[in-house]
Scaffold this active site. Sequence first.
Site, PDB file in Angstrom:
ATOM      1  N   ASP A 147     -15.793 -76.427  17.211  1.00  0.00           N
ATOM      2  CA  ASP A 147     -14.590 -75.607  17.335  1.00  0.00           C
ATOM      3  C   ASP A 147     -13.958 -75.903  18.695  1.00  0.00           C
ATOM      4  OD1 ASP A 147     -16.207 -74.288  19.127  1.00  0.00           O
ATOM      5  OD2 ASP A 147     -16.014 -72.316  18.213  1.00  0.00           O
ATOM      6  N   HIS A 148     -13.007 -75.064  19.117  1.00  0.00           N
ATOM      7  CA  HIS A 148     -12.332 -75.283  20.399  1.00  0.00           C
ATOM      8  C   HIS A 148     -13.306 -75.225  21.570  1.00  0.00           C
ATOM      9  CE1 HIS A 148     -12.542 -71.041  19.505  1.00  0.00           C
ATOM     10  NE2 HIS A 148     -12.398 -70.756  20.778  1.00  0.00           N
TER      11      HIS A 148
ATOM     12  N   HIS B 289     -46.342 -81.418   8.153  1.00  0.00           N
ATOM     13  CA  HIS B 289     -45.004 -80.817   8.254  1.00  0.00           C
ATOM     14  C   HIS B 289     -44.207 -80.951   6.955  1.00  0.00           C
ATOM     15  CE1 HIS B 289     -45.763 -80.288  12.455  1.00  0.00           C
ATOM     16  NE2 HIS B 289     -46.025 -81.570  12.587  1.00  0.00           N
TER      17      HIS B 289
ATOM     18  N   ARG C 225     -44.305 -77.838   4.721  1.00  0.00           N
ATOM     19  CA  ARG C 225     -43.583 -76.731   5.373  1.00  0.00           C
ATOM     20  C   ARG C 225     -42.084 -76.919   5.235  1.00  0.00           C
ATOM     21  NH1 ARG C 225     -47.421 -77.147  10.755  1.00  0.00           N
ATOM     22  NH2 ARG C 225     -49.301 -76.360   9.744  1.00  0.00           N
TER      23      ARG C 225
ATOM     24  N   HIS D 280     -41.019 -82.273  13.682  1.00  0.00           N
ATOM     25  CA  HIS D 280     -41.691 -81.236  12.872  1.00  0.00           C
ATOM     26  C   HIS D 280     -40.814 -80.666  11.767  1.00  0.00           C
ATOM     27  CE1 HIS D 280     -44.902 -80.113  16.141  1.00  0.00           C
ATOM     28  NE2 HIS D 280     -44.845 -81.422  15.896  1.00  0.00           N
ATOM     29  N   ASN D 281     -39.506 -80.584  11.995  1.00  0.00           N
ATOM     30  CA  ASN D 281     -38.623 -79.908  11.033  1.00  0.00           C
ATOM     31  C   ASN D 281     -37.734 -80.870  10.250  1.00  0.00           C
ATOM     32  OD1 ASN D 281     -38.265 -78.004  13.912  1.00  0.00           O
ATOM     33  ND2 ASN D 281     -39.435 -77.215  12.176  1.00  0.00           N
TER      34      ASN D 281
ATOM     35  N   CYS E 191     -20.528 -75.400  19.071  1.00  0.00           N
ATOM     36  CA  CYS E 191     -19.535 -74.377  19.355  1.00  0.00           C
ATOM     37  C   CYS E 191     -19.981 -73.734  20.670  1.00  0.00           C
ATOM     38  CB  CYS E 191     -19.395 -73.378  18.202  1.00  0.00           C
ATOM     39  SG  CYS E 191     -20.843 -72.357  17.863  1.00  0.00           S
ATOM     40  N   GLY E 192     -19.425 -72.587  21.042  1.00  0.00           N
ATOM     41  CA  GLY E 192     -19.747 -72.008  22.345  1.00  0.00           C
ATOM     42  C   GLY E 192     -21.236 -71.780  22.531  1.00  0.00           C
ATOM     43  N   THR E 193     -21.811 -70.984  21.658  1.00  0.00           N
ATOM     44  CA  THR E 193     -23.249 -70.707  21.730  1.00  0.00           C
ATOM     45  C   THR E 193     -24.064 -71.619  20.831  1.00  0.00           C
ATOM     46  OG1 THR E 193     -23.111 -69.157  19.895  1.00  0.00           O
ATOM     47  CG2 THR E 193     -22.838 -68.237  22.116  1.00  0.00           C
ATOM     48  N   GLY E 194     -23.400 -72.247  19.882  1.00  0.00           N
ATOM     49  CA  GLY E 194     -24.092 -73.041  18.862  1.00  0.00           C
ATOM     50  C   GLY E 194     -24.488 -72.213  17.652  1.00  0.00           C
TER      51      GLY E 194
HETATM   52  C1  RB5 Z   1     -15.668 -68.984  20.285  1.00  0.00           C
HETATM   53  O1  RB5 Z   1     -15.134 -68.137  21.232  1.00  0.00           O
HETATM   54  C2  RB5 Z   1     -17.149 -68.685  20.053  1.00  0.00           C
HETATM   55  O2  RB5 Z   1     -17.307 -67.430  19.475  1.00  0.00           O
HETATM   56  C3  RB5 Z   1     -17.792 -69.751  19.203  1.00  0.00           C
HETATM   57  O3  RB5 Z   1     -17.581 -70.986  19.789  1.00  0.00           O
HETATM   58  C4  RB5 Z   1     -19.280 -69.644  19.001  1.00  0.00           C
HETATM   59  O4  RB5 Z   1     -19.940 -69.405  20.209  1.00  0.00           O
HETATM   60  C5  RB5 Z   1     -19.738 -68.767  17.912  1.00  0.00           C
HETATM   61  O5  RB5 Z   1     -20.912 -68.721  17.539  1.00  0.00           O
END
Ligand code: RB5
Length: 144
Positions: free
Chosen positions: A8-9, A133, A136, A98-99, A65-68
Amino acid sequence: MKVAIGSDHAGFLLKERLKTYLQDKGFKIIDFGAYSEERADYPDFAHPVAKSVETKEVDFGLIMCGTGNGINMAANKHKGIRAALCWNPEIASLARQHNDANVLTLPARCITEEEAIKIVDAFFSADFEGGRHTERVNKISNFS
Ligand code: RB5
């Protein structure tokens, strides 16, 4: 090695950096966007990348993305997709060993570019170990 990438952005700049890095190493890249830092919804990029891995158009996916978390959750809705959110090289190696992860997910706002490159290198240089593995991993998609 053929890799589908998407973000994403929040992951756009890291995606661009990793695209160049992997292309320089000889990887073939299919870029499903985003194509700018304009605000966008992560599932819109997770799904085409996951589809591309599912249909074997590519060998692996690379998403961020931001947090993934959001983009990882969306990718893992696809049958046969094992997307792994990795924030250090050890986790990335183990996700392959493993995965049998077939999509690498990165938390773009929580790691540096240098860390991302080390994680990508670890992921793409590790192989699934099979053995204990395998059963599993098979049980992941047998759940209903
Ligand atoms: C975008 O602001 C943020 O929410 C997105 O990139 C992500 O972290 C969501 O899981």
